[in-house]
Write a protein that holds these residues in place. Structure first.
Motif, PDB file in Angstrom:
ATOM      1  N   TYR A  98       0.820  -1.209   0.000  1.00 55.82           N
ATOM      2  CA  TYR A  98       0.000   0.000   0.000  1.00 55.82           C
ATOM      3  C   TYR A  98       0.859   1.266   0.000  1.00 55.82           C
ATOM      4  CZ  TYR A  98      -3.002   3.827   0.755  1.00 55.82           C
ATOM      5  OH  TYR A  98      -3.600   5.044   0.577  1.00 55.82           O
ATOM      6  N   GLY A  99       1.889   1.301   0.824  1.00 56.16           N
ATOM      7  CA  GLY A  99       2.765   2.477   0.859  1.00 56.16           C
ATOM      8  C   GLY A  99       3.366   2.756  -0.506  1.00 56.16           C
ATOM      9  N   LYS A 100       3.729   1.701  -1.217  1.00 55.99           N
ATOM     10  CA  LYS A 100       4.294   1.868  -2.561  1.00 55.99           C
ATOM     11  C   LYS A 100       3.241   2.390  -3.532  1.00 55.99           C
ATOM     12  CE  LYS A 100       7.853  -1.664  -1.990  1.00 55.99           C
ATOM     13  NZ  LYS A 100       8.352  -2.971  -2.448  1.00 55.99           N
ATOM     14  N   LEU A 101       2.016   1.922  -3.389  1.00 57.44           N
ATOM     15  CA  LEU A 101       0.932   2.438  -4.235  1.00 57.44           C
ATOM     16  C   LEU A 101       0.711   3.923  -3.965  1.00 57.44           C
ATOM     17  CD1 LEU A 101      -1.700  -0.440  -3.933  1.00 57.44           C
ATOM     18  CD2 LEU A 101      -0.485   0.235  -6.011  1.00 57.44           C
ATOM     19  N   GLU A 102       0.702   4.284  -2.699  1.00 57.14           N
ATOM     20  CA  GLU A 102       0.456   5.678  -2.322  1.00 57.14           C
ATOM     21  C   GLU A 102       1.581   6.591  -2.812  1.00 57.14           C
ATOM     22  OE1 GLU A 102       0.083   7.739   1.894  1.00 57.14           O
ATOM     23  OE2 GLU A 102      -1.675   6.464   1.473  1.00 57.14           O
ATOM     24  N   ARG A 103       2.792   6.084  -2.824  1.00 55.57           N
ATOM     25  CA  ARG A 103       3.925   6.883  -3.316  1.00 55.57           C
ATOM     26  C   ARG A 103       4.018   6.868  -4.833  1.00 55.57           C
ATOM     27  NH1 ARG A 103       6.131   4.064   0.837  1.00 55.57           N
ATOM     28  NH2 ARG A 103       7.372   2.752  -0.528  1.00 55.57           N
ATOM     29  N   GLY A 104       3.191   6.068  -5.489  1.00 56.75           N
ATOM     30  CA  GLY A 104       3.168   6.035  -6.946  1.00 56.75           C
ATOM     31  C   GLY A 104       4.268   5.212  -7.569  1.00 56.75           C
ATOM     32  N   THR A 164      -2.492  -4.260  -8.681  1.00 53.51           N
ATOM     33  CA  THR A 164      -3.125  -5.435  -9.261  1.00 53.51           C
ATOM     34  C   THR A 164      -4.639  -5.239  -9.170  1.00 53.51           C
ATOM     35  OG1 THR A 164      -3.310  -6.613  -7.158  1.00 53.51           O
ATOM     36  CG2 THR A 164      -1.237  -6.898  -8.410  1.00 53.51           C
ATOM     37  N   PRO A 165      -5.405  -5.981  -9.958  1.00 55.60           N
ATOM     38  CA  PRO A 165      -6.870  -5.883  -9.839  1.00 55.60           C
ATOM     39  C   PRO A 165      -7.364  -6.176  -8.418  1.00 55.60           C
ATOM     40  CG  PRO A 165      -6.285  -7.018 -11.862  1.00 55.60           C
ATOM     41  CD  PRO A 165      -5.013  -6.843 -11.083  1.00 55.60           C
ATOM     42  N   GLU A 166      -6.721  -7.134  -7.742  1.00 55.22           N
ATOM     43  CA  GLU A 166      -7.113  -7.461  -6.374  1.00 55.22           C
ATOM     44  C   GLU A 166      -6.879  -6.276  -5.432  1.00 55.22           C
ATOM     45  OE1 GLU A 166      -6.256 -10.800  -2.901  1.00 55.22           O
ATOM     46  OE2 GLU A 166      -4.894 -10.652  -4.601  1.00 55.22           O
ATOM     47  N   GLN A 167      -5.748  -5.583  -5.601  1.00 50.20           N
ATOM     48  CA  GLN A 167      -5.466  -4.425  -4.755  1.00 50.20           C
ATOM     49  C   GLN A 167      -6.484  -3.313  -5.002  1.00 50.20           C
ATOM     50  OE1 GLN A 167      -1.419  -3.874  -6.039  1.00 50.20           O
ATOM     51  NE2 GLN A 167      -0.581  -4.904  -4.250  1.00 50.20           N
ATOM     52  N   ARG A 184      -3.111   9.871 -10.256  1.00 51.02           N
ATOM     53  CA  ARG A 184      -2.620  11.168  -9.770  1.00 51.02           C
ATOM     54  C   ARG A 184      -1.414  10.992  -8.854  1.00 51.02           C
ATOM     55  NH1 ARG A 184      -8.029  12.497 -10.429  1.00 51.02           N
ATOM     56  NH2 ARG A 184      -8.646  11.657  -8.415  1.00 51.02           N
ATOM     57  N   SER A 185      -1.429   9.932  -8.035  1.00 43.66           N
ATOM     58  CA  SER A 185      -0.273   9.653  -7.163  1.00 43.66           C
ATOM     59  C   SER A 185       0.958   9.320  -7.994  1.00 43.66           C
ATOM     60  CB  SER A 185      -0.595   8.497  -6.210  1.00 43.66           C
ATOM     61  OG  SER A 185      -1.662   8.829  -5.354  1.00 43.66           O
ATOM     62  N   GLN A 186       0.763   8.544  -9.062  1.00 46.94           N
ATOM     63  CA  GLN A 186       1.878   8.195  -9.944  1.00 46.94           C
ATOM     64  C   GLN A 186       2.392   9.431 -10.682  1.00 46.94           C
ATOM     65  OE1 GLN A 186      -0.198   5.183 -12.164  1.00 46.94           O
ATOM     66  NE2 GLN A 186       0.630   3.525 -10.915  1.00 46.94           N
ATOM     67  N   TYR A 187       1.481  10.285 -11.132  1.00 42.99           N
ATOM     68  CA  TYR A 187       1.874  11.488 -11.849  1.00 42.99           C
ATOM     69  C   TYR A 187       2.667  12.421 -10.935  1.00 42.99           C
ATOM     70  CZ  TYR A 187       1.667  15.887 -14.335  1.00 42.99           C
ATOM     71  OH  TYR A 187       2.011  17.061 -14.940  1.00 42.99           O
ATOM     72  N   ARG A 188       2.202  12.573  -9.686  1.00 45.66           N
ATOM     73  CA  ARG A 188       2.910  13.428  -8.736  1.00 45.66           C
ATOM     74  C   ARG A 188       4.320  12.907  -8.519  1.00 45.66           C
ATOM     75  NH1 ARG A 188       4.041  12.365  -3.964  1.00 45.66           N
ATOM     76  NH2 ARG A 188       2.348  10.919  -3.615  1.00 45.66           N
ATOM     77  N   LYS A 189       4.471  11.583  -8.431  1.00 46.01           N
ATOM     78  CA  LYS A 189       5.793  10.988  -8.238  1.00 46.01           C
ATOM     79  C   LYS A 189       6.679  11.271  -9.443  1.00 46.01           C
ATOM     80  CE  LYS A 189       8.691   7.150  -8.280  1.00 46.01           C
ATOM     81  NZ  LYS A 189       9.848   7.550  -9.045  1.00 46.01           N
ATOM     82  N   GLU A 190       6.122  11.118 -10.649  1.00 44.97           N
ATOM     83  CA  GLU A 190       6.896  11.359 -11.874  1.00 44.97           C
ATOM     84  C   GLU A 190       7.330  12.811 -11.974  1.00 44.97           C
ATOM     85  OE1 GLU A 190       4.521  10.072 -15.152  1.00 44.97           O
ATOM     86  OE2 GLU A 190       4.503   7.993 -14.466  1.00 44.97           O
TER      87      GLU A 190
END
Length: 140
Positions: A94-100, A105-108, A129-135
């Protein structure tokens, strides 16, 4: 917003603090913007005043990142990590998802929809948006 709600209801700092189980000094610092409530406290405030947690901030679910959705659900990263782990998903995911930095996965995504109490569309958009902010942060 908090001070306005409190005064509109004709309540003292002491009454609200007692009603949500917080200290008067803590509530004062939230009103002044010195500190922000933890997710559970934000939920307690919203329940106490019978409003949505979204009423306390200037961002809508349609413009939120994953962390915003989590906070408004009254959850910590650890809460979601425990839920992930109980479903056989590594807790740190989850922390990795939040940091982008992790593609969900579909399950997540299904779990986040349930935990965050948002539609799949809103959760997926928050992840993007989280991924974009990281990029954009990485390129500065």
């Amino acid at each position: 917003m908090l001070r306005k709600l409190r005064l509109t209801h004709g309540l003292s700092l002491e009454e609200v603090a007692a009603g949500i189980g917080a200290g008067v000094g803590t509530l004062y610092r939230w009103e002044q913007g010195i500190n922000s409530p933890y997710p559970r406290s934000l939920q307690n405030l919203a329940s106490y005043f019978n409003v949505s947690t979204w009423d306390f901030v200037d961002i809508s679910p349609n413009r939120s990142e994953l962390a915003d959705l989590r906070l408004h659900a009254g959850l910590s990263q650890a809460d979601i990590g425990v839920a992930f782990e109980s479903a056989g998903i590594p807790r740190q995911s989850y922390g990795k998802l939040e940091r982008g930095v992790l593609e969900p996965t579909p399950e997540q995504v299904r779990m986040l929809v349930k935990l965050l109490q948002q539609s799949e569309e809103i959760v997926r958009a928050a992840i993007v948006r989280s991924q974009y902010r990281k990029e954009t942060k990485d390129f500065r």
